[in-house]
Write a protein that holds these residues in place. Structure first.
Motif, PDB file in Angstrom:
ATOM      1  N   ILE A  43      36.473  34.872  37.211  1.00 47.39           N
ATOM      2  CA  ILE A  43      37.346  34.684  38.368  1.00 47.39           C
ATOM      3  C   ILE A  43      38.731  35.257  38.100  1.00 47.39           C
ATOM      4  N   GLU A  44      39.228  35.054  36.910  1.00 41.62           N
ATOM      5  CA  GLU A  44      40.535  35.617  36.548  1.00 41.62           C
ATOM      6  C   GLU A  44      40.502  37.141  36.704  1.00 41.62           C
ATOM      7  N   TYR A  45      39.419  37.744  36.246  1.00 51.27           N
ATOM      8  CA  TYR A  45      39.265  39.198  36.367  1.00 51.27           C
ATOM      9  C   TYR A  45      39.138  39.605  37.840  1.00 51.27           C
ATOM     10  N   ALA A  46      38.325  38.898  38.588  1.00 53.48           N
ATOM     11  CA  ALA A  46      38.130  39.215  40.007  1.00 53.48           C
ATOM     12  C   ALA A  46      39.443  39.124  40.781  1.00 53.48           C
ATOM     13  N   LYS A  47      40.265  38.142  40.445  1.00 56.73           N
ATOM     14  CA  LYS A  47      41.533  37.942  41.162  1.00 56.73           C
ATOM     15  C   LYS A  47      42.522  39.083  40.938  1.00 56.73           C
ATOM     16  N   LYS A  48      42.311  39.876  39.900  1.00 54.34           N
ATOM     17  CA  LYS A  48      43.154  41.047  39.683  1.00 54.34           C
ATOM     18  C   LYS A  48      43.067  42.009  40.867  1.00 54.34           C
TER      19      LYS A  48
END
Length: 168
Positions: A43-48
């Motif tokens: 999710i952290e990566y997707a939120k980028k």
């Protein structure tokens, strides 16, 4: 001098073998770790990519994403190759019960005009059953990667299933 070499040669060979074996073991361990992906990291990566424009058939953050392009791009970063087309999710995985939804699971939706075809995907970023939130590349009003609540009428009536693609 040769006798010293012959004396140490088995030791050198054994040490070399052990080191190679250990490297393989480390490599094997990394593969196990790779399969046990941290759901929050996804999710952290997707939120980028929040705000990245919607682009039909897009799978490149520099140009834009469609829903399946976004999902496959995010998971590919973690070593998981998922279908590139939303239709590839119709028979993929086992449907989860809402109480079993987890961050990183994939929501699968029918198309907004045709309930016989899969038309949209998203990744759960806040798990709370049918009140979960998901990150997706929206072709609707947002026209970008955005976060949406699953319990909006537009998505609850199109909901097909939620699948897990990650190990526990």
């Amino acid at each position: 001098m040769r006798s010293i070499l012959y004396l140490f040669l088995p030791f050198l060979l054994f040490s070399s073998f052990s080191l190679k074996k250990e490297e393989k073991h480390i490599s094997f361990q990394n593969k196990i770790i790779q399969k046990e992906i941290d759901r929050d990291a996804i999710i952290e990566y997707a939120k980028k990519y929040l705000g990245t424009p919607y682009l039909y058939a897009g799978s490149n953050p520099e140009k834009g994403f469609d829903c399946s392009g976004f999902v496959s791009y995010v998971f590919k970063n973690f070593g998981l190759n998922l279908p590139r087309s939303s239709s590839g999710y119709k028979n993929l995985g086992k449907a989860l019960k809402p109480e079993d939804f987890k961050v990183g699971d994939i929501l699968v939706f029918y198309g907004y005009k045709d309930r016989t075809v899969i038309g949209h995907l998203g990744i759960i970023c806040e798990a709370n059953g049918m009140q979960s939130k998901f990150i997706h590349a929206s072709s609707g009003k947002a026209q970008q990667v955005t976060i949406t609540a699953l319990d909006t009428e537009h998505y609850t009536k199109r909901f097909y299933k939620c699948i897990g693609v990650l190990s526990e």
